[in-house]
Design a protein around this motif. Structure first.
Motif, mmCIF file in Angstrom:
data_model
loop_
_atom_site.group_PDB
_atom_site.id
_atom_site.type_symbol
_atom_site.label_atom_id
_atom_site.label_comp_id
_atom_site.label_asym_id
_atom_site.label_seq_id
_atom_site.Cartn_x
_atom_site.Cartn_y
_atom_site.Cartn_z
ATOM 1 N N MET A 74 -7.838 12.072 4.162
ATOM 2 C CA MET A 74 -6.622 11.280 4.322
ATOM 3 C C MET A 74 -6.903 9.846 3.885
ATOM 4 N N PRO A 75 -5.876 9.153 3.420
ATOM 5 C CA PRO A 75 -6.096 7.780 2.954
ATOM 6 C C PRO A 75 -6.702 6.908 4.051
ATOM 7 N N VAL A 76 -7.559 6.017 3.626
ATOM 8 C CA VAL A 76 -8.188 5.090 4.558
ATOM 9 C C VAL A 76 -7.200 4.005 4.927
ATOM 10 N N ASP A 77 -7.502 3.257 5.969
ATOM 11 C CA ASP A 77 -6.557 2.199 6.312
ATOM 12 C C ASP A 77 -6.821 0.968 5.451
ATOM 13 N N LEU A 78 -5.829 0.149 5.344
ATOM 14 C CA LEU A 78 -5.870 -1.000 4.439
ATOM 15 C C LEU A 78 -6.971 -1.990 4.808
ATOM 16 N N GLU A 79 -7.245 -2.163 6.098
ATOM 17 C CA GLU A 79 -8.290 -3.110 6.506
ATOM 18 C C GLU A 79 -9.649 -2.709 5.945
ATOM 19 N N LYS A 84 -13.878 -3.892 1.769
ATOM 20 C CA LYS A 84 -14.785 -3.474 0.696
ATOM 21 C C LYS A 84 -14.425 -4.069 -0.659
ATOM 22 N N LEU A 85 -13.127 -4.168 -0.951
ATOM 23 C CA LEU A 85 -12.694 -4.620 -2.266
ATOM 24 C C LEU A 85 -12.305 -6.093 -2.318
ATOM 25 N N LYS A 94 -1.452 -9.942 -12.208
ATOM 26 C CA LYS A 94 -0.574 -9.581 -11.100
ATOM 27 C C LYS A 94 -1.404 -9.023 -9.955
ATOM 28 N N GLU A 95 -1.090 -9.462 -8.733
ATOM 29 C CA GLU A 95 -1.806 -8.937 -7.574
ATOM 30 C C GLU A 95 -1.389 -7.493 -7.332
ATOM 31 N N LEU A 96 -2.380 -6.643 -7.034
ATOM 32 C CA LEU A 96 -2.100 -5.244 -6.749
ATOM 33 C C LEU A 96 -1.388 -5.108 -5.411
ATOM 34 N N THR A 97 -0.538 -4.091 -5.304
ATOM 35 C CA THR A 97 0.119 -3.798 -4.031
ATOM 36 C C THR A 97 -0.899 -3.156 -3.098
ATOM 37 N N ASP A 98 -0.585 -3.101 -1.809
ATOM 38 C CA ASP A 98 -1.484 -2.462 -0.849
ATOM 39 C C ASP A 98 -1.736 -1.008 -1.231
ATOM 40 N N ILE A 102 -5.400 0.773 -2.152
ATOM 41 C CA ILE A 102 -5.922 1.983 -1.497
ATOM 42 C C ILE A 102 -6.271 3.032 -2.539
ATOM 43 N N LYS A 103 -5.411 3.228 -3.533
ATOM 44 C CA LYS A 103 -5.687 4.210 -4.579
ATOM 45 C C LYS A 103 -6.926 3.831 -5.383
ATOM 46 N N LEU A 104 -7.064 2.549 -5.693
ATOM 47 C CA LEU A 104 -8.239 2.080 -6.420
ATOM 48 C C LEU A 104 -9.507 2.343 -5.613
ATOM 49 N N TYR A 105 -9.443 2.062 -4.332
ATOM 50 C CA TYR A 105 -10.576 2.292 -3.435
ATOM 51 C C TYR A 105 -10.932 3.777 -3.400
ATOM 52 N N GLU A 106 -9.923 4.638 -3.271
ATOM 53 C CA GLU A 106 -10.171 6.076 -3.213
ATOM 54 C C GLU A 106 -10.775 6.580 -4.519
ATOM 55 N N MET A 107 -10.306 6.053 -5.655
ATOM 56 C CA MET A 107 -10.859 6.463 -6.947
ATOM 57 C C MET A 107 -12.315 5.999 -7.064
ATOM 58 N N ALA A 108 -12.601 4.794 -6.610
ATOM 59 C CA ALA A 108 -13.972 4.292 -6.657
ATOM 60 C C ALA A 108 -14.900 5.174 -5.821
#
Length: 114
Positions: A74-79, A84-85, A94-98, A102-108
């Motif tokens: 399941m997706p991790v929480d934003l905090e 980490k990022l 442009k600043e990424l949305t929350d 999360i998607k970038l973090y999951e892909m990493a």
């Protein structure tokens, strides 16, 4: 979109191709390509979904939500993501949305095998 097309598109998003994906799943190199013309076995679709980190329902086109049905996927929480990022990630100025963070973090995590 067919199962084959969903798998191909998702593999590309995950930075791999169908031959590498098939190897990771334990299938022959061209097994997934054969799914253009025939229906794959459910256990093979499940294995592909597990490697790609998506649900079988997503690959079958029953939902547009990519997240796996597994509790530990399941997706991790934003905090956790921001810790980490970093809080201000930008792409082309442009600043990424929350959700994008999360998607970038999951892909990493997927790419690093964590």
């Amino acid at each position: 979109m067919t199962v084959f097309e969903r798998i191909k598109e998702t593999a590309k998003l995950r930075g791999t191709n169908l031959k590498n994906l098939a190897k990771q799943v334990g299938l022959s190199e061209n097994a997934i390509y054969s799914w253009k013309n025939k229906t794959p076995r459910t256990d093979n679709v499940q294995a592909v979904a597990d490697v790609l980190g998506v649900s079988v329902d997503y690959l079958l086109g029953n939902t547009d939500e990519m997240h796996s049905n597994k509790k530990d996927d399941m997706p991790v929480d934003l905090e956790e993501v921001l810790a980490k990022l970093g809080p201000t990630l930008r792409f082309e100025g442009k600043e990424l949305t929350d959700e994008q963070k999360i998607k970038l973090y999951e892909m990493a995590k997927l790419m690093l095998g964590e």
